[in-house]
Design an enzyme around this catalytic site. Structure first.
Site, PDB file in Angstrom:
ATOM      1  N   GLU A  11      -1.282  -8.654   5.209  1.00  0.00           N
ATOM      2  CA  GLU A  11      -1.244  -8.823   6.673  1.00  0.00           C
ATOM      3  C   GLU A  11      -2.625  -8.691   7.295  1.00  0.00           C
ATOM      4  O   GLU A  11      -2.862  -9.170   8.398  1.00  0.00           O
ATOM      5  CB  GLU A  11      -0.252  -7.831   7.298  1.00  0.00           C
ATOM      6  CG  GLU A  11      -0.765  -6.403   7.493  1.00  0.00           C
ATOM      7  CD  GLU A  11      -0.759  -5.566   6.204  1.00  0.00           C
ATOM      8  OE1 GLU A  11      -0.477  -6.122   5.135  1.00  0.00           O
ATOM      9  OE2 GLU A  11      -1.039  -4.349   6.296  1.00  0.00           O
ATOM     10  N   HIS A  61      -3.568  -5.506   1.223  1.00  0.00           N
ATOM     11  CA  HIS A  61      -2.852  -5.732   2.483  1.00  0.00           C
ATOM     12  C   HIS A  61      -2.875  -7.219   2.865  1.00  0.00           C
ATOM     13  O   HIS A  61      -3.837  -7.658   3.497  1.00  0.00           O
ATOM     14  CB  HIS A  61      -3.532  -4.954   3.615  1.00  0.00           C
ATOM     15  CG  HIS A  61      -3.310  -3.489   3.563  1.00  0.00           C
ATOM     16  ND1 HIS A  61      -2.318  -2.851   4.274  1.00  0.00           N
ATOM     17  CD2 HIS A  61      -3.956  -2.516   2.885  1.00  0.00           C
ATOM     18  CE1 HIS A  61      -2.373  -1.548   4.041  1.00  0.00           C
ATOM     19  NE2 HIS A  61      -3.354  -1.320   3.203  1.00  0.00           N
ATOM     20  N   CYS A  95       0.843  -1.205   0.000  1.00  0.00           N
ATOM     21  CA  CYS A  95       0.000   0.000   0.000  1.00  0.00           C
ATOM     22  C   CYS A  95       0.881   1.260   0.000  1.00  0.00           C
ATOM     23  O   CYS A  95       1.508   1.565  -0.994  1.00  0.00           O
ATOM     24  CB  CYS A  95      -0.961  -0.045   1.182  1.00  0.00           C
ATOM     25  SG  CYS A  95      -2.315   1.151   1.037  1.00  0.00           S
TER      26      CYS A  95
END
Lengths: 234, 87
Positions: free
Chosen positions: A196, A194, A86
Site C-alpha cells: 500500500e 508494504h 508487516c
C-alpha cells in the site's frame, strides 16, 4: 465490487493507507475494530501494519487473542483471501494461520527503506496477475522481519511453492531470503513489505499495485466460482 | 495457596541471538575475560492462585505454551515457590 474488511487493532497504523490503496484497484474496504467477532458479508480480510498492542511480549502475540481473530480463522478455513502486511504477517504467524515466526532483524536495527523483491509463486491472492521472477520495489518498515522456521519447514515451503516473495538482497536475516509466504491452502498470505505504500509513482514506487490488483483479480475469480486451487491446476 | 512464578523465555538453541553476541563482543574492552555464550532473554513474573504446586506448575506451563513463548523460536522455563502469607 468486492468488499474487504481491514482489521484495526489498538496500535495499527497502516489501515487508512490500505483502504485507500485497495480503492485504487477497485476493492471496497471498510475498517473493522478488533473487538468485533463477526464481520458480516465480506469477501476477504486484510490485517494491516502497525504495532498492535504495542508489540508487547512479541509482535502479534496479544493480537492473536482478539475476538476478530475467530472470524479471520473462519475466513482462512473457508478459503477466502486473508492478507497480513508487516504486523499483520506477524499476527498470522502467532495465530498459527501461517508457519514460522518473525524475529528481531539480524542487525538489531529498525529498517525503513525500499527493497527489491522477487515474485516466487503466482499462485497466491497477491500474485495471480504477476509473473514468476517479476521484481518489485517495495518499502519495508519493521524491527521484527527476520522470518524464521526450522530447516525442514523452510525446505517444504520452497518445495510447495508457498514462498511467495523473496528479497533480492536480504535486509533482515530471514531464512531463504523469505519476504512473504502463503499457507498450504494458498489463500492466506503474509508479507513484510508494504504494497500500500508503493501504490503511486508519487510515493516512489507503484509496484505494490501489482500485488493489490492481483488481490482484486483473485476476488473476482473466487466470486465466479473458481477457487485458487482450481485455477492453478488449469 | 498462592505461588510466586518466574518464567524465563530464551531463544531456542541454534537460533542466533544478535543481542547476546553484541554484549559478548564488548566484554574484552571492559576487561572481562573468559565469558562466552551470552544469551539475552525475557523474564516474566506473576503470582498465581492454585490448589497445590502441581496445579500451579501446570497452569504456568500452559500459559507459557499459549502466550509467553513462541515455540517456533523460544523456550520457557518455569520456577515457582509458595508465597508466605504474613499476618
Amino acid at each position: 465490487m468486492s468488499r474487504l474488511a481491514v482489521v484495526v487493532f489498538p496500535g495499527s497504523n497502516c489501515e487508512h493507507d490500505v483502504v485507500a490503496a485497495l480503492e485504487r484497484v477497485g476493492i471496497e474496504a471498510s475498517l473493522v475494530w478488533h473487538q468485533q467477532d463477526s464481520l458480516g458479508q465480506v469477501d476477504g480480510i486484510v490485517l494491516p501494519g502497525g504495532f498492535a498492542h504495542g508489540d508487547y511480549l512479541r509482535p502479534g502475540a496479544i493480537a492473536r487473542f482478539s475476538p476478530v481473530m475467530t472470524a479471520v480463522a473462519e475466513m482462512a478455513r473457508q478459503g477466502g483471501p486473508v492478507v497480513g502486511i508487516c504486523n499483520g504477517f506477524q499476527v498470522l504467524t502467532e495465530a498459527g494461520l501461517l508457519e514460522g515466526a518473525l524475529r528481531p532483524n539480524a542487525g538489531r536495527r529498525f529498517i525503513c527503506r525500499d527493497v527489491t523483491c522477487e515474485v516466487r509463486s503466482i499462485d497466491s491472492p497477491l500474485t495471480v496477475d504477476c509473473e514468476r521472477g517479476e521484481r518489485l520495489v517495495l518499502p519495508i518498515n519493521h524491527n521484527e522481519g527476520n522470518f524464521t522456521c526450522d530447516e525442514k519447514t523452510t525446505r517444504r515451503l520452497f518445495e510447495r511453492e508457498q514462498v511467495v516473495l523473496t528479497y533480492t538482497d536480504n535486509p533482515n536475516g530471514s531464512v531463504g531470503d523469505i519476504a512473504g509466504i502463503c499457507n498450504e491452502g494458498r489463500n492466506v498470505v503474509g508479507l513484510m513489505p508494504h504494497p500500500e505504500r508503493a501504490s503511486d509513482a508519487l510515493l516512489g514506487s507503484a509496484d505494490g499495485l501489482s500485488l493489490l490488483s492481483s488481490l482484486a483479480s483473485f476476488l473476482v475469480g473466487k466470486r465466479a466460482g473458481r477457487p485458487a486451487a482450481a485455477r492453478s491446476a488449469s | 495457596m498462592r505461588f510466586a512464578v518466574t518464567v524465563e523465555v530464551t531463544g531456542l538453541e541454534g537460533i542466533s541471538d544478535p543481542e547476546g553476541q553484541t554484549i559478548e563482543r564488548v566484554l574484552p574492552s571492559l576487561g572481562f575475560a573468559g565469558i562466552e555464550q551470552v544469551r539475552v532473554g525475557k523474564l516474566v513474573s506473576f503470582e498465581l492462585a492454585a490448589a497445590g504446586e502441581e496445579e500451579a506448575r501446570r497452569v504456568a506451563e500452559e500459559l507459557c505454551h499459549r502466550l509467553l513463548a513462541n515455540p517456533v523460536m523460544e523456550k520457557a522455563s518455569v520456577r515457582l515457590a509458595p508465597v508466605r502469607e504474613n499476618a
